[in-house]
Design a protein around this motif. Structure first.
Motif, mmCIF file in Angstrom:
data_model
loop_
_atom_site.group_PDB
_atom_site.id
_atom_site.type_symbol
_atom_site.label_atom_id
_atom_site.label_comp_id
_atom_site.label_asym_id
_atom_site.label_seq_id
_atom_site.Cartn_x
_atom_site.Cartn_y
_atom_site.Cartn_z
ATOM 1 N N ILE A 180 0.842 -1.197 0.000
ATOM 2 C CA ILE A 180 0.000 0.000 0.000
ATOM 3 C C ILE A 180 0.878 1.248 0.000
ATOM 4 O O ILE A 180 1.784 1.390 0.824
ATOM 5 N N VAL A 181 0.608 2.132 -0.942
ATOM 6 C CA VAL A 181 1.333 3.404 -1.032
ATOM 7 C C VAL A 181 0.320 4.539 -0.960
ATOM 8 O O VAL A 181 -0.623 4.591 -1.760
ATOM 9 N N ILE A 182 0.507 5.442 0.004
ATOM 10 C CA ILE A 182 -0.378 6.593 0.159
ATOM 11 C C ILE A 182 0.098 7.709 -0.769
ATOM 12 O O ILE A 182 1.236 8.171 -0.666
ATOM 13 N N GLU A 183 -0.767 8.132 -1.667
ATOM 14 C CA GLU A 183 -0.441 9.216 -2.596
ATOM 15 C C GLU A 183 -0.807 10.581 -2.027
ATOM 16 O O GLU A 183 -0.137 11.575 -2.300
ATOM 17 N N ALA A 184 -1.887 10.642 -1.265
ATOM 18 C CA ALA A 184 -2.329 11.916 -0.689
ATOM 19 C C ALA A 184 -3.210 11.635 0.519
ATOM 20 O O ALA A 184 -3.949 10.651 0.549
ATOM 21 N N ASN A 185 -3.096 12.505 1.507
ATOM 22 C CA ASN A 185 -3.914 12.405 2.715
ATOM 23 C C ASN A 185 -4.568 13.766 2.916
ATOM 24 O O ASN A 185 -3.926 14.716 3.362
ATOM 25 N N LEU A 186 -5.838 13.865 2.559
ATOM 26 C CA LEU A 186 -6.506 15.152 2.472
ATOM 27 C C LEU A 186 -7.685 15.243 3.434
ATOM 28 O O LEU A 186 -8.195 14.232 3.922
ATOM 29 N N THR A 187 -8.102 16.475 3.671
ATOM 30 C CA THR A 187 -9.349 16.728 4.389
ATOM 31 C C THR A 187 -10.381 17.199 3.381
ATOM 32 O O THR A 187 -10.097 18.050 2.535
ATOM 33 N N THR A 188 -11.564 16.612 3.433
ATOM 34 C CA THR A 188 -12.637 17.023 2.537
ATOM 35 C C THR A 188 -13.895 17.251 3.357
ATOM 36 O O THR A 188 -13.990 16.821 4.511
ATOM 37 N N PHE A 189 -14.848 17.937 2.767
ATOM 38 C CA PHE A 189 -16.099 18.226 3.465
ATOM 39 C C PHE A 189 -17.273 17.691 2.660
ATOM 40 O O PHE A 189 -17.280 17.721 1.428
ATOM 41 N N TYR A 190 -18.246 17.172 3.368
ATOM 42 C CA TYR A 190 -19.519 16.786 2.768
ATOM 43 C C TYR A 190 -20.573 17.538 3.555
ATOM 44 O O TYR A 190 -20.889 17.181 4.689
ATOM 45 N N GLY A 191 -21.085 18.621 2.955
ATOM 46 C CA GLY A 191 -21.898 19.543 3.730
ATOM 47 C C GLY A 191 -20.996 20.240 4.733
ATOM 48 O O GLY A 191 -19.938 20.764 4.385
ATOM 49 N N ASN A 192 -21.374 20.202 5.995
ATOM 50 C CA ASN A 192 -20.566 20.820 7.044
ATOM 51 C C ASN A 192 -19.702 19.809 7.783
ATOM 52 O O ASN A 192 -19.034 20.165 8.759
ATOM 53 N N LEU A 193 -19.718 18.552 7.335
ATOM 54 C CA LEU A 193 -19.004 17.502 8.045
ATOM 55 C C LEU A 193 -17.644 17.241 7.411
ATOM 56 O O LEU A 193 -17.509 17.166 6.186
ATOM 57 N N GLU A 194 -16.647 17.083 8.266
ATOM 58 C CA GLU A 194 -15.269 16.918 7.819
ATOM 59 C C GLU A 194 -14.904 15.436 7.735
ATOM 60 O O GLU A 194 -15.214 14.652 8.632
ATOM 61 N N LEU A 195 -14.247 15.069 6.635
ATOM 62 C CA LEU A 195 -13.845 13.684 6.409
ATOM 63 C C LEU A 195 -12.372 13.626 6.035
ATOM 64 O O LEU A 195 -11.823 14.558 5.450
ATOM 65 N N TRP A 196 -11.747 12.475 6.347
ATOM 66 C CA TRP A 196 -10.439 12.174 5.791
ATOM 67 C C TRP A 196 -10.631 11.552 4.410
ATOM 68 O O TRP A 196 -11.507 10.716 4.219
ATOM 69 N N GLN A 197 -9.808 11.967 3.461
ATOM 70 C CA GLN A 197 -9.812 11.377 2.124
ATOM 71 C C GLN A 197 -8.382 10.962 1.790
ATOM 72 O O GLN A 197 -7.518 11.808 1.562
ATOM 73 N N VAL A 198 -8.155 9.661 1.771
ATOM 74 C CA VAL A 198 -6.819 9.120 1.529
ATOM 75 C C VAL A 198 -6.780 8.493 0.137
ATOM 76 O O VAL A 198 -7.565 7.595 -0.168
ATOM 77 N N GLU A 199 -5.878 8.977 -0.706
ATOM 78 C CA GLU A 199 -5.708 8.419 -2.046
ATOM 79 C C GLU A 199 -4.530 7.445 -2.004
ATOM 80 O O GLU A 199 -3.451 7.788 -1.510
ATOM 81 N N LEU A 200 -4.746 6.242 -2.510
ATOM 82 C CA LEU A 200 -3.731 5.205 -2.352
ATOM 83 C C LEU A 200 -3.693 4.255 -3.545
ATOM 84 O O LEU A 200 -4.596 4.239 -4.380
ATOM 85 N N TYR A 201 -2.635 3.473 -3.591
ATOM 86 C CA TYR A 201 -2.497 2.361 -4.533
ATOM 87 C C TYR A 201 -2.142 1.106 -3.739
ATOM 88 O O TYR A 201 -1.473 1.181 -2.703
ATOM 89 N N TYR A 202 -2.591 -0.046 -4.231
ATOM 90 C CA TYR A 202 -2.178 -1.311 -3.640
ATOM 91 C C TYR A 202 -2.018 -2.349 -4.747
ATOM 92 O O TYR A 202 -2.549 -2.196 -5.854
ATOM 93 N N THR A 203 -1.268 -3.399 -4.435
ATOM 94 C CA THR A 203 -1.056 -4.475 -5.400
ATOM 95 C C THR A 203 -2.171 -5.500 -5.277
ATOM 96 O O THR A 203 -2.424 -6.029 -4.190
ATOM 97 N N SER A 204 -2.809 -5.769 -6.393
ATOM 98 C CA SER A 204 -3.859 -6.774 -6.418
ATOM 99 C C SER A 204 -3.262 -8.168 -6.610
ATOM 100 O O SER A 204 -3.552 -9.093 -5.857
#
Length: 271
Positions: free
Chosen positions: A59-83
């Motif tokens: 697993i390689v993390i490409e980005a670790n971001l904060t995003t919002f859905y309405g007024n609620l805050e979420l973690w958004q992690v973009e990643l790659y993994y080997t299948s």
């Protein structure tokens, strides 16, 4: 799983996607073919010879971001993994992991898009699930979106199962999903024995099969996906876009595709 919340979410997704179903039925009608072959026996035992865990996820993390859905805050992690390693090539799967901040012991859900799509088409639903206290992993199936372009999801590759079911495209998409469930289990904030899987169209077929193969999956939500492939093809359903236009229902390639990947034998064993 929180049954009431999950039921509301499923209804929301179904209503949102209803326009797709209506458009298909209007634009792509097909007469019933009464000469529908019956599959005399299914063969699903080939899965039990696979040892997917021998290949590291890497697993390689490409980005670790904060995003919002309405007024609620979420973690958004973009990643790659080997299948898997197939044909001498490493198949890398792109995914986006969404989850609420400061929460633990979350049920995990894998979301899988349809044929020819990508995880972006499911992102809105993933965010909706995440604000309802789920950890959600959305993936691009092999040959889709940002994942490895091999193997390609062509109709010819989908029916390429006559010699070996693992040569067909669906096997690789299912393996990518099984590995996606493993990625969820690797997250410290996810309840490892409380997982669900949801997919649309091709993703729904995958959810039936991967959900059967992974015993830790507690909820399976296939959308626009059903068993009895020969009937679905004969009726002019969405299954037709996944097979070569020249293929006949009685052909060996279609019979074998149904024998290995029709969801009927898998669904019968889901408890």
């Amino acid at each position: 799983m929180k049954k009431k919340t999950l039921s509301i979410i499923i209804l929301y997704i179904l209503i949102s996607l209803s326009g797709t179903f209506t458009a298909w039925s209007i634009l792509c009608p097909a007469p019933m073919n009464t000469n529908i072959p019956k599959i005399k026996s299914y063969a699903t035992d080939f899965w039990w010879n696979l040892d997917l865990k021998k290949t590291p996820l890497n697993i390689v993390i490409e980005a670790n971001l904060t995003t919002f859905y309405g007024n609620l805050e979420l973690w958004q992690v973009e990643l790659y993994y080997t299948s898997e390693i197939y044909g001498g090539q490493e198949i890398r799967i792109y995914g986006v992991l969404l989850y609420p901040k400061n929460k633990r012991n979350l049920p995990g859900i894998l979301l899988i898009h349809g044929y020819g799509g990508n995880m972006e088409q499911m992102l809105h639903y993933g965010r909706f699930l995440a604000i309802n206290d789920y950890a959600v992993l959305l993936i691009d199936a092999p040959g889709h979106g940002k994942s490895t372009s091999f193997p390609k999801p062509t109709p010819q590759n989908i029916v390429n199962v006559t010699e070996n079911p693992l040569g067909g495209y669906l096997a690789h998409a299912i393996i990518a999903s099984l590995r996606g469930l493993e990625v969820l289990r690797n997250q410290k904030f996810v309840n490892k024995v409380n997982l669900g899987i949801c997919g649309f169209s091709m993703g729904g077929i995958i959810s039936f099969i991967a959900g059967r193969l992974d015993w830790n999956v507690k909820a399976i939500v296939p959308i626009v996906a059903s068993g009895n492939f020969p009937l679905a093809i004969a009726c002019g359903g969405l299954a037709n876009i996944m097979i070569p236009i020249e293929s006949r229902l009685s052909s060996k390639e279609i019979i074998n595709l149904c024998k290995y990947f029709d969801v009927l034998p898998y669904a019968r064993e889901i408890t």
